[in-house]
Design a protein around this motif. Structure first.
Motif, mmCIF file in Angstrom:
data_model
loop_
_atom_site.group_PDB
_atom_site.id
_atom_site.type_symbol
_atom_site.label_atom_id
_atom_site.label_comp_id
_atom_site.label_asym_id
_atom_site.label_seq_id
_atom_site.Cartn_x
_atom_site.Cartn_y
_atom_site.Cartn_z
ATOM 1 N N ALA A 112 0.832 -1.207 0.000
ATOM 2 C CA ALA A 112 0.000 0.000 0.000
ATOM 3 C C ALA A 112 0.868 1.259 0.000
ATOM 4 N N LEU A 113 1.930 1.261 0.803
ATOM 5 C CA LEU A 113 2.801 2.437 0.859
ATOM 6 C C LEU A 113 3.581 2.615 -0.440
ATOM 7 N N GLU A 114 4.029 1.526 -1.037
ATOM 8 C CA GLU A 114 4.714 1.646 -2.325
ATOM 9 C C GLU A 114 3.783 2.248 -3.376
ATOM 10 N N ALA A 115 2.513 1.878 -3.333
ATOM 11 C CA ALA A 115 1.537 2.439 -4.275
ATOM 12 C C ALA A 115 1.349 3.932 -4.054
ATOM 13 N N ALA A 116 1.666 4.389 -2.841
ATOM 14 C CA ALA A 116 1.527 5.806 -2.503
ATOM 15 C C ALA A 116 2.841 6.572 -2.665
ATOM 16 N N GLY A 117 3.858 5.940 -3.261
ATOM 17 C CA GLY A 117 5.100 6.644 -3.547
ATOM 18 C C GLY A 117 6.235 6.411 -2.578
ATOM 19 N N TRP A 118 6.060 5.543 -1.595
ATOM 20 C CA TRP A 118 7.148 5.211 -0.688
ATOM 21 C C TRP A 118 8.104 4.269 -1.416
ATOM 22 N N VAL A 119 9.385 4.282 -1.016
ATOM 23 C CA VAL A 119 10.404 3.505 -1.710
ATOM 24 C C VAL A 119 11.128 2.606 -0.712
ATOM 25 N N GLY A 120 11.360 1.355 -1.133
ATOM 26 C CA GLY A 120 12.086 0.412 -0.299
ATOM 27 C C GLY A 120 13.521 0.850 -0.081
ATOM 28 N N ASP A 121 14.005 0.625 1.128
ATOM 29 C CA ASP A 121 15.383 0.931 1.494
ATOM 30 C C ASP A 121 16.332 0.088 0.648
ATOM 31 N N ASP A 122 17.482 0.635 0.296
ATOM 32 C CA ASP A 122 18.446 -0.101 -0.529
ATOM 33 C C ASP A 122 18.874 -1.417 0.118
ATOM 34 N N ASP A 123 19.097 -1.407 1.439
ATOM 35 C CA ASP A 123 19.591 -2.594 2.126
ATOM 36 C C ASP A 123 18.489 -3.573 2.522
ATOM 37 N N MET A 124 17.302 -3.058 2.838
ATOM 38 C CA MET A 124 16.215 -3.913 3.312
ATOM 39 C C MET A 124 14.889 -3.484 2.676
ATOM 40 N N PRO A 125 14.725 -3.678 1.368
ATOM 41 C CA PRO A 125 13.554 -3.151 0.662
ATOM 42 C C PRO A 125 12.216 -3.754 1.074
ATOM 43 N N LEU A 126 12.213 -4.935 1.696
ATOM 44 C CA LEU A 126 10.954 -5.536 2.131
ATOM 45 C C LEU A 126 10.662 -5.270 3.599
ATOM 46 N N SER A 127 11.544 -4.543 4.274
ATOM 47 C CA SER A 127 11.357 -4.260 5.696
ATOM 48 C C SER A 127 11.335 -2.780 6.027
ATOM 49 N N ILE A 128 11.951 -1.950 5.196
ATOM 50 C CA ILE A 128 12.046 -0.513 5.475
ATOM 51 C C ILE A 128 11.614 0.265 4.245
ATOM 52 N N LEU A 129 10.687 1.193 4.444
ATOM 53 C CA LEU A 129 10.244 2.070 3.360
ATOM 54 C C LEU A 129 10.463 3.517 3.758
ATOM 55 N N ARG A 130 10.859 4.316 2.786
ATOM 56 C CA ARG A 130 11.115 5.737 3.019
ATOM 57 C C ARG A 130 10.239 6.570 2.093
ATOM 58 N N HIS A 131 9.817 7.713 2.605
ATOM 59 C CA HIS A 131 9.032 8.665 1.818
ATOM 60 C C HIS A 131 9.881 9.909 1.618
ATOM 61 N N PRO A 132 9.749 10.602 0.492
ATOM 62 C CA PRO A 132 10.539 11.815 0.252
ATOM 63 C C PRO A 132 10.386 12.883 1.340
ATOM 64 N N SER A 133 9.309 12.846 2.101
ATOM 65 C CA SER A 133 9.091 13.815 3.181
ATOM 66 C C SER A 133 10.042 13.591 4.349
ATOM 67 N N GLY A 134 10.651 12.404 4.406
ATOM 68 C CA GLY A 134 11.521 12.047 5.529
ATOM 69 C C GLY A 134 10.903 10.996 6.435
ATOM 70 N N ALA A 135 9.644 10.655 6.219
ATOM 71 C CA ALA A 135 8.998 9.613 7.012
ATOM 72 C C ALA A 135 9.608 8.256 6.667
#
Length: 91
Positions: free
Chosen positions: A25-48
């Motif tokens: 759901a978050l990926e569909a909203a523009g969040w991006v998986g972390d380079d090291d742990m893409p299935l466990s950590i998501l980052r948003h451009p806002s800093g969240a």
């Protein structure tokens, strides 16, 4: 803001998918998986930043304003996603 349609597939008994429901759901909203742990950590451009913390599906959200929110593993998907989207939209 785009509308999200959330479809949650139920994992087979014994399978651990973390909070794949939240992740998708978050990926569909523009969040991006972390380079090291893409299935466990998501980052948003806002800093969240949202992350799964353990195999009990506990997760946490670091908000851009410095607040930290912890979600027990049984927190409904819609609650976690709503909190993440709200944190990412703070000015």
């Amino acid at each position: 803001m785009p509308h999200l349609h959330l479809v949650i597939d139920t994992p087979e008994p014994g399978d651990w998918h973390g909070r794949l429901d939240v992740l998708e759901a978050l990926e569909a909203a523009g969040w991006v998986g972390d380079d090291d742990m893409p299935l466990s950590i998501l980052r948003h451009p806002s800093g969240a930043v949202w992350a799964v913390q353990n195999e009990s599906n506990d997760s946490g959200l670091d908000c851009p304003n410095g607040a930290v929110i912890q979600f027990p593993g049984d927190t409904p998907t819609v609650v976690v996603v709503a909190a993440c989207l709200a944190a990412a939209s703070q000015d």
